[in-house]
Scaffold this active site. Structure first.
Site, PDB file in Angstrom:
ATOM      1  N   LYS A  41       0.441  14.430   0.979  1.00  0.00           N
ATOM      2  CA  LYS A  41      -0.939  14.658   0.530  1.00  0.00           C
ATOM      3  C   LYS A  41      -1.203  16.147   0.263  1.00  0.00           C
ATOM      4  O   LYS A  41      -2.214  16.521  -0.298  1.00  0.00           O
ATOM      5  CB  LYS A  41      -1.925  14.126   1.567  1.00  0.00           C
ATOM      6  CG  LYS A  41      -1.870  12.594   1.738  1.00  0.00           C
ATOM      7  CD  LYS A  41      -2.842  12.125   2.797  1.00  0.00           C
ATOM      8  CE  LYS A  41      -2.696  10.654   3.171  1.00  0.00           C
ATOM      9  NZ  LYS A  41      -3.328   9.742   2.185  1.00  0.00           N
ATOM     10  N   HIS A  58       0.805  -1.230   0.000  1.00  0.00           N
ATOM     11  CA  HIS A  58       0.000   0.000   0.000  1.00  0.00           C
ATOM     12  C   HIS A  58       0.832   1.272   0.000  1.00  0.00           C
ATOM     13  O   HIS A  58       0.303   2.342   0.293  1.00  0.00           O
ATOM     14  CB  HIS A  58      -0.923   0.050   1.216  1.00  0.00           C
ATOM     15  CG  HIS A  58      -1.948  -1.036   1.269  1.00  0.00           C
ATOM     16  ND1 HIS A  58      -3.235  -0.893   0.806  1.00  0.00           N
ATOM     17  CD2 HIS A  58      -1.857  -2.304   1.725  1.00  0.00           C
ATOM     18  CE1 HIS A  58      -3.905  -2.018   0.995  1.00  0.00           C
ATOM     19  NE2 HIS A  58      -3.086  -2.887   1.553  1.00  0.00           N
ATOM     20  N   THR A 108      -8.794   6.329  -1.707  1.00  0.00           N
ATOM     21  CA  THR A 108     -10.118   5.721  -1.814  1.00  0.00           C
ATOM     22  C   THR A 108     -11.194   6.758  -1.479  1.00  0.00           C
ATOM     23  O   THR A 108     -12.338   6.626  -1.923  1.00  0.00           O
ATOM     24  CB  THR A 108     -10.264   4.505  -0.871  1.00  0.00           C
ATOM     25  OG1 THR A 108      -9.750   4.861   0.410  1.00  0.00           O
ATOM     26  CG2 THR A 108      -9.513   3.312  -1.414  1.00  0.00           C
TER      27      THR A 108
HETATM   28  C1  26Q Z   1       3.253   0.053  10.389  1.00  0.00           C
HETATM   29  C2  26Q Z   1       4.166  -0.345  11.348  1.00  0.00           C
HETATM   30  C3  26Q Z   1       4.179   0.272  12.589  1.00  0.00           C
HETATM   31  C4  26Q Z   1       3.226   1.248  12.873  1.00  0.00           C
HETATM   32  C5  26Q Z   1       2.313   1.639  11.920  1.00  0.00           C
HETATM   33  C6  26Q Z   1       2.337   1.047  10.672  1.00  0.00           C
HETATM   34  C7  26Q Z   1       1.360   1.460   9.654  1.00  0.00           C
HETATM   35  C8  26Q Z   1       0.003   1.585   9.966  1.00  0.00           C
HETATM   36  C9  26Q Z   1      -0.903   1.977   9.012  1.00  0.00           C
HETATM   37  C10 26Q Z   1       1.765   1.707   8.359  1.00  0.00           C
HETATM   38  C11 26Q Z   1       0.837   2.090   7.384  1.00  0.00           C
HETATM   39  C12 26Q Z   1      -0.514   2.224   7.704  1.00  0.00           C
HETATM   40  C13 26Q Z   1      -1.546   2.634   6.738  1.00  0.00           C
HETATM   41  C14 26Q Z   1      -1.319   2.888   5.469  1.00  0.00           C
HETATM   42  C15 26Q Z   1      -2.396   3.319   4.567  1.00  0.00           C
HETATM   43  O1  26Q Z   1      -3.507   3.590   4.986  1.00  0.00           O
HETATM   44  N1  26Q Z   1      -2.110   3.386   3.253  1.00  0.00           N
HETATM   45  C16 26Q Z   1      -3.122   3.769   2.290  1.00  0.00           C
HETATM   46  O2  26Q Z   1      -3.761   2.597   1.826  1.00  0.00           O
HETATM   47  C17 26Q Z   1      -4.874   2.916   1.003  1.00  0.00           C
HETATM   48  C18 26Q Z   1      -5.571   1.621   0.650  1.00  0.00           C
HETATM   49  O3  26Q Z   1      -4.809   0.895  -0.274  1.00  0.00           O
HETATM   50  C19 26Q Z   1      -4.425   3.678  -0.219  1.00  0.00           C
HETATM   51  O4  26Q Z   1      -5.564   4.060  -0.938  1.00  0.00           O
HETATM   52  C20 26Q Z   1      -3.619   4.912   0.182  1.00  0.00           C
HETATM   53  O5  26Q Z   1      -3.076   5.511  -0.970  1.00  0.00           O
HETATM   54  C21 26Q Z   1      -2.502   4.523   1.128  1.00  0.00           C
HETATM   55  O6  26Q Z   1      -1.839   5.680   1.597  1.00  0.00           O
END
Ligand code: 26Q
Length: 827
Positions: free
Chosen positions: A568, A371, A670
């Site tokens: 963003k 992602h 999304t």
């Molecule tokens: C990982 C390890 C430790 C702590 C936190 C995390 C962590 C938590 C949440 C890393 C990433 C996320 C979330 C990422 C996210 O929401 N990405 C989005 O995903 C959407 C669905 O595919 C996309 O539409 C977005 O472009 C993308 O930013």
């Protein structure tokens, strides 16, 4: 002693009346008998609960019938493993999917209760940060509607995403104790509790056959207790399951508490066990490297895989020869990727399979979705932490890496640089486990979430892996569920659409294209505009309540809601707002389009720049909204505590959707799809799914601006923001207002870092590069809005061509290319 053998079957519950009278009886019964309430004046909360229990009753038989059918048909199953499920509220969705909306309204009317008030009593299940977590929620909704046997596995966080307060323009975080008043939708299943190991060490021994084996010894164990939530399909009798794990201390902890000598340590250890499911990490990039987060990841992976193996062995014994043909795990980003090593460990250490057989099963069972394109966001764990917490899993990862690197060496003999680059273990001051590489090596499918994102992955971050295994890589463009994001949240427009083209779109969104032929019908356009206006009035009420600012419903509603992130570029949005303000102050307001700008979203609590951006939005709003020269020409708010239930009011009311990330940085987006579906026009860059949105709706119905991903890359090293500012009178004036402290009257220098970032030739987000073309696109949008007839046409076309962006389509794509499940109807 008697055993269970009567003449009646305990599972044979009488059927329920789905009509309003049946609902009235149910609500009254639960109010008194389930909740013990006896006065009608008690708070709305019990009335909400009585309604929720009544609706839940109607899901139960379907839930059982679905489970029975899945067991009986014994088809292939898939499991969506995710550290996040951003479900929002469940009640309205259940009512919609049961097809009981009218009956519910009728029943509540008979009882003299307000429908909307009851809905509003439910707390959001905010078990996610943003896009990735909400995507998981939309996916399981679509799987239930498609009757695909897919189970969601996640963590039952005691505290979900923090509640955001805005105090003096700054974000303040408050804990989200969402379970305080109970959760009607979850069913505790203690009989399926699993034991999860941590710590200890791995050791070798000879088994009873004299075969050398490994085991994980002297572990400290934690219990994983499942809580199940029903996931109803749309009017099809299917109810799938979301299984969330709560951590608890084992009995040993309780016993050792009585051992006075170790009392304090025993209590502390019990806390460490119960901490695991305590709180969702509120950052949406993986910068943290915290041990508790790794514990959460392993906790989810181990509990879920053991749960699947339990069900497998119950029905198939310890024969795993068909396991990979009958099971698939979809990894939502790298967060649950330790599953690869855990499945190997269980097959080898517990079920005594040979390495090669275990690897063949594992690598045909796991599939990974990426992602992010930001290299700094790829998850890594220090080897020393990993080894201390999960020693046996680290052994297995080393072994996976050794045989993987042999494969690389066979393919590119002597290319040690390539081996270094591709190794799952990163060498350096501190060795790190690269989770994305483990996920790629361990999976048969690797996908991105929009076409551009998938293309950039194989050209960039994962280039080496693509050269080795091109067949693994594929794209699955994201979507959203139209049940929540249109049928539920935008009832007036849904009714208009169904009256016009029938209601097939609720399960087949592509049918919306039939709306396109209605654009020339002035009567239809008027009805369309009336719906939008009604939704804008509803949002205005909310904005007035939450922000104390009046949004005029005839102004253009210009909206950016999403996590606050530099990439963003909420900052670019603010610069445009300042420019509009500057124009008003200079009297440059001929043919003015009144605008209401709404910006909302949470910043990771440790993300300083994101929090500064919130403060800047708040301060600009303060100045703009209180300047009598501005009046109704421009209003600006920072909308506090943006979340799923807020988006249900915001999306239907939007005219203009801001999707303005630096090209090549937003994997998909999304929110852009929810806005499009609800008839907003997009102002956006060629990034993520914006590209596909524009392809579908046509470039004449989309306000495009900015560098593309290639141009952004080519700009590095040549970027000269100060030159750009100096050459642009509008930009100069905007920077002057910022730099002279116009938005920080009593705190000079408050926005120094933001100004510095805009002026930095190393600004990775290149805000200045796109400033002029953004302003021009905004002007095109403003001018277009003045011609309401043509604007409404474009609005209708946006909805009409949003059919691709249903998660029904996305799930069909996953199923066709990755899972290969057969739909199963409930018994
Ligand atoms: C990982 C390890 C430790 C702590 C936190 C995390 C962590 C938590 C949440 C890393 C990433 C996320 C979330 C990422 C996210 O929401 N990405 C989005 O995903 C959407 C669905 O595919 C996309 O539409 C977005 O472009 C993308 O930013």
């Amino acid at each position: 002693m008697t055993t269970d053998s009567g003449t009646k079957d305990i599972t044979d519950a009488p059927s329920l009346d789905k009509d309003a009278a049946g609902l009235v009886k149910g609500i009254q019964r639960h109010y008194l008998r389930t909740l013990g309430q006896h006065t009608s004046s008690t708070s709305n909360h019990y009335k909400y609960q009585a309604l929720a229990y009544t609706i839940r009753d109607h899901l139960m038989q379907n839930w059982k019938n679905t489970k029975d059918a899945y067991i009986e048909k014994d088809g292939k199953r898939a499991y969506y493993l995710s550290l996040e499920f951003l479900m929002g509220r469940a009640l309205g969705n259940a009512i919609l999917n049961l097809g009981m909306d009218d009956e519910t309204a009728d029943a509540l009317h008979q009882l003299g209760l307000s429908y909307e008030e009851k809905i509003e009593m439910e707390r959001d299940a905010g078990l996610g940060n943003g896009g990735l977590g909400r995507l998981a929620a939309c996916f399981i909704d679509s799987c239930a509607t498609l009757q695909l046997p897919v189970t969601g596995y996640g963590i039952r966080y005691e505290f979900g995403m923090f509640r955001q307060l805005i105090q003096n323009g700054y974000q303040v975080e408050e804990p989200d104790h969402w379970l305080n008043y109970g959760n009607v939708w979850e069913m505790n299943r203690p009989e399926y509790t699993q034991r999860i190991h941590f710590g200890g060490h791995s050791e070798c021994y000879h088994d009873d056959q004299g075969v050398m084996r490994c085991r994980w010894a002297d572990t400290q164990d934690v219990l994983a207790i499942p809580y199940d939530t029903p996931i109803p399909g749309f009017e099809n009798g299917t109810v799938n399951t979301l299984r969330l794990w709560k951590s608890a201390a084992t009995d040993e902890f309780n016993l050792s508490e009585f051992n006075a000598g170790d009392y304090a340590e025993a209590v502390a250890a019990k806390n460490r066990a119960e901490d695991i499911s305590m709180v969702l990490y509120p950052n949406d990039t993986s910068e943290c490297g915290k041990e508790l987060r790794l514990r959460q990841q392993y906790f989810l992976a181990s509990a879920s895989i053991k749960d699947v193996l339990r069900q497998w062995t119950e029905h198939h014994g310890v024969d795993f020869s068909h396991f990979a043909d009958k099971n698939c795990f979809q990894l939502n980003d790298t967060h649950p990727t330790i599953s690869v090593a855990e499945l190997m460990r269980l097959l080898i250490d517990e079920y005594r399979l040979e390495w090669d057989e275990a690897w063949s099963i594992t690598s045909r069972t796991m599939a990974y979705t990426n992602h992010t394109l930001l290299p700094e966001a790829l998850e890594r764990w220090p080897v020393h932490m990993f080894g201390a917490l999960l020693p046996r899993l680290l052994d297995i990862i080393y072994e996976i890496n050794a045989s993987f690197l042999t494969e690389v060496a066979d393919r590119w003999p002597g290319d040690v640089e390539r081996q270094r680059r591709m190794s799952i273990i990163e060498e350096g001051d501190v060795q790190q486990v690269r989770m994305a590489y483990l996920a790629i090596v361990g999976s048969f499918s690797v996908n991105g979430v929009a076409q551009l994102h998938s293309d950039l992955l194989v050209e960039g971050l994962f280039k080496d892996f693509h050269e080795l295994w091109p067949e693994k890589f594929n794209n699955k463009t994201n979507g959203v569920t139209q049940r929540r994001w249109m049928a539920w949240c935008n009832k007036s427009l849904s009714r208009l659409i169904s009256d016009s083209i029938g209601n097939g779109w609720v399960t087949d969104l592509a049918q919306l294209r039939h709306l396109a032929s209605r654009v020339d019908d002035a009567g239809f356009r008027q009805q369309w505009a009336d719906c939008k206006r009604e939704n804008k009035v509803r949002l205005s009420r909310l904005v007035s309540e939450k922000c104390g600012v009046d949004f005029a419903p005839d102004a253009m509603f210009d909206i950016q809601v999403k996590r606050i992130h530099e990439y963003k570029r909420q900052l670019l949005n603010v610069l445009h707002v300042i420019h509009l303000y500057d124009r008003i102050k200079r009297g440059d307001t001929e043919n003015w389009t009144p605008r209401c700008v709404l910006i909302g979203g949470k910043a990771a609590p440790g993300y300083y720049m994101a929090k500064q951006i919130i403060k800047l939005v708040s301060n600009v709003a303060q100045v703009v909204n209180n300047d009598p020269d501005v009046g109704d020409k421009l209003k600006v708010v920072f909308f506090p505590n943006y979340r799923v239930s807020a988006m249900e009011v915001i999306a239907p009311a939007a005219d203009l959707s801001e999707q303005i990330s630096t090209a090549g940085k937003e994997a998909s987006g999304t929110g852009n799809m929810k806005f499009m579906m609800n008839g907003a026009l997009t102002i956006g860059t060629l990034d993520g799914a914006n590209i596909e949105i524009r392809e579908e709706v046509g470039d004449e119905n989309f306000f495009l601006f900015g560098l593309n991903a290639e141009e952004v890359e080519a700009m590095h090293g040549h970027y000269d923001p100060n030159g750009i500012i100096a050459g642009d009178e509008d930009f100069k004036r905007v920077m002057t207002l910022l730099e002279c402290g116009h938005f920080s009257q009593f705190e000079p220098g408050l926005f120094a870092e933001i100004i510095g970032a805009i002026r930095s030739d190393r600004d990775p987000w290149m805000v200045a590069a796109d400033f002029r073309s953004y302003l021009d696109a905004q002007q095109r949008a403003a001018t277009a809005y003045l011609d309401q007839q043509s604007w409404v046409k474009m609005s209708i076309l946006n909805t009409a061509y949003s059919g691709k962006f249903s998660t029904d389509r996305t799930m069909q794509d996953y199923n066709r290319d990755i899972w290969k499940l057969s739909p199963i109807a409930p018994n």
